[in-house]
Scaffold this active site. Structure first.
Site, PDB file in Angstrom:
ATOM      1  N   GLU A 304       0.688  -1.390   0.051  1.00  0.00           N
ATOM      2  CA  GLU A 304       0.446   0.138   0.526  1.00  0.00           C
ATOM      3  C   GLU A 304       0.624   1.737   0.029  1.00  0.00           C
ATOM      4  OE1 GLU A 304      -2.570  -0.038   3.301  1.00  0.00           O
ATOM      5  OE2 GLU A 304      -4.281  -1.702   2.084  1.00  0.00           O
ATOM      6  N   GLU A 396      -6.012  -7.489  -1.393  1.00  0.00           N
ATOM      7  CA  GLU A 396      -6.300  -7.824  -0.142  1.00  0.00           C
ATOM      8  C   GLU A 396      -7.930  -6.583   0.847  1.00  0.00           C
ATOM      9  OE1 GLU A 396      -3.556  -6.175   3.020  1.00  0.00           O
ATOM     10  OE2 GLU A 396      -5.168  -4.616   3.644  1.00  0.00           O
TER      11      GLU A 396
END
Ligand code: IDC
Length: 478
Positions: A304, A396
């Site tokens: 991320e 995710e």
């Protein structure tokens, strides 16, 4: 001597005479090629082209294919298995390190997605290393065609892979590749993988063992196991060798069960992936060498990114991807997107920054993450728009809020998963662990007790996700 030989040859050619024996300096390889170009799908404003190149001449060790689109309204938006470039209506595709060598009669496949307007996206004038190719141009059934300018198809039997060797996800689907905006199996058919992500393996390593992986494969009927290796927060940076070994062992355990293994280089704080660039190169060099011969390994190079531009993430990706490709040329790489892999949305952007400036590499997908209680319609709209332009993989997601806690939001989670199913976007749920937080599927204490099967060990989120994942996969095999 040279000069007189040249004059002799020039004279013979001018006189239209065959030159039986050429001096060495004039010898050139026999050249020839065939190109079969198929528009595999077409939709308003877009299309996908597959191009099969057959070398009919002497063996070559690298190639450049060129052709012309019918007009400049047709643009390549993403290509694979070649380095694609376009100038005006002229398109070139250059070989990669793994597909440049083509013996006589050897063939290789490349492809792209493109946008088009005005006229039909039917190309012309194919050349390979400058030599004009014969071949065919085949449009999608039922779409307008234009005029093929190359010769009609001759028989060109496809090399079809053998039937599945077993019933596991990997036995059925084999080596995957990115095909347009989809993930395709060994039969070139789009598939969706559904599975679970570990929690941080530095904290929950005891949850990943033979019993839990058996449960994931056989009871949950998962296709995919994401291995989240944090880099900071007591992760990889504290002991690179130990974490690399731990990841390798988990990949082996997934492989033994016919699961796809997603290796997650879990950067989070700091959000700039360049902070960990050297670590990423070292780590991915090691794991890609170790698993190069496997068909089930997918590389997620930056969990991320946050607080950095897409241009910066792209430059990181373009430095890490060659490290992986050097060992494992056909492995799929997933690139995190801006703002916690939200395609930029969580920092006020949107998917166009990626669509207009994709990573310059083939076989690449883009990560999208969501937490169902925090991210709703505007995020779903971004995914819906992006899904027809770039290959997405939800590496995710949580059924709760972005902290990993809070109430399980079944309604939003179901809406999300219905959307992903309809678009054949693969996903992994955060987390297959027994953390107290509501996003964790297993009840606290489960890993110590050692029984991972059935619904009795699951929290509400885990029960819901298991129910979604265990429904039949229906992977196409022809
Ligand atoms: C969270 C965990 C939590 C842990 C924290 C540490 O659920 O137990 O204390 O990380 O950093 C992400 C991240 C993921 C987060 C998760 C939930 O990829 O690492 O896990 N999340 O906050 N992005 C959005 C949410």
């Amino acid at each position: 001597m040279r000069r007189s030989a040249a004059l002799l040859l020039a004279g013979a050619v001018a006189a239209g005479l065959a030159v039986a024996v050429l001096p060495q300096t004039f010898a050139s390889a026999a050249a020839g090629c065939r190109v079969d170009y198929t528009i595999t799908s077409q939709w308003p404003g877009g299309f996908q082209g597959d191009v099969r190149i057959t070398n009919l001449g002497d063996p070559i060790s690298g190639w450049s294919l060129a052709f012309d689109f019918a007009n400049t309204g047709q643009r390549i938006t993403q290509g694979w298995n070649a380095t694609w470039n376009q100038s005006g209506s002229r398109v070139t595709a250059a070989s990669q390190s793994w597909n440049g060598s083509l013996g006589t009669n050897a063939a290789t496949g490349i492809g792209f997605t493109g946008s088009w307007s005005g006229a039909n996206p039917v190309p012309a004038s194919f050349t390979l290393n400058g030599t004009t190719c014969t071949g065919s141009v085949a449009p999608t059934t039922g779409t307008p065609t234009g005029n093929p300018t190359t010769s009609p198809p001759t028989s060109n039997p496809p090399t079809s892979p053998p039937p599945p060797t077993g019933t596991t996800p990997v036995a059925i689907n084999g080596q995957l590749r990115v095909c347009g905006v989809n993930l395709c199996n060994q039969y070139n058919r789009p598939i969706q993988l559904r599975g679970m992500s570990t929690h941080g393996i530095q904290w929950f390593g005891s949850c990943y063992n033979n019993a839990s992986l058996d449960a994931l494969a056989n009871d949950w009927k998962a296709d995919l196991f994401r291995i989240s290796m944090y880099v900071q927060e007591q992760g990889y940076e504290t002991n690179p060798t130990a974490f690399t070994n731990q990841v390798n062992n988990l990949v082996d355990m997934a492989t033994a069960r016919g699961l796809y293994a997603l290796i997650d280089f879990h950067i989070l704080t700091p959000g700039d992936p360049h902070f960990n660039l050297d670590r990423a190169k070292t780590f991915f060099a090691a794991v890609s060498a170790r698993h190069a011969d496997k068909k089930n390994v997918i590389y997620e190079i930056a969990n991320e990114p946050n607080g950095v531009s897409w241009a910066s993430i792209k430059s990181y990706a373009e430095q890490v991807i060659p490290v992986i490709r050097a060992n494992d040329p056909d492995g799929i790489v997933i690139v995190g997107t801006r703002a916690w892999s939200s395609l930029g949305v969580s920092e006020g952007g949107n998917e166009t920054e990626v669509v207009n400036n994709p990573v310059n590499a083939s076989n690449v997908m883009y990560a999208f993450h969501f937490y169902a209680a925090s991210h709703r319609d505007n995020y779903r709209a971004a995914v819906s728009r992006a899904a027809s332009r770039i290959p997405l993989f939800v590496t995710e997601f949580g059924t709760v809020d972005y902290t990993g806690s809070g109430p399980f939001d079944q309604a939003s989670s179901a809406t999300w998963l219905d959307l992903l199913d309809s678009l054949k976007i693969s996903y992994a749920n955060w987390t297959f662990s027994d953390h107290e937080e509501s996003s964790a599927a297993l009840l606290p204490g489960t890993c110590a007790r050692g029984n991972y099967t059935g619904t009795g060990v699951l929290k509400p989120s885990g029960q819901f996700i298991r129910g979604r994942i265990m429904t039949a996969d229906n992977f196409p095999t022809s």
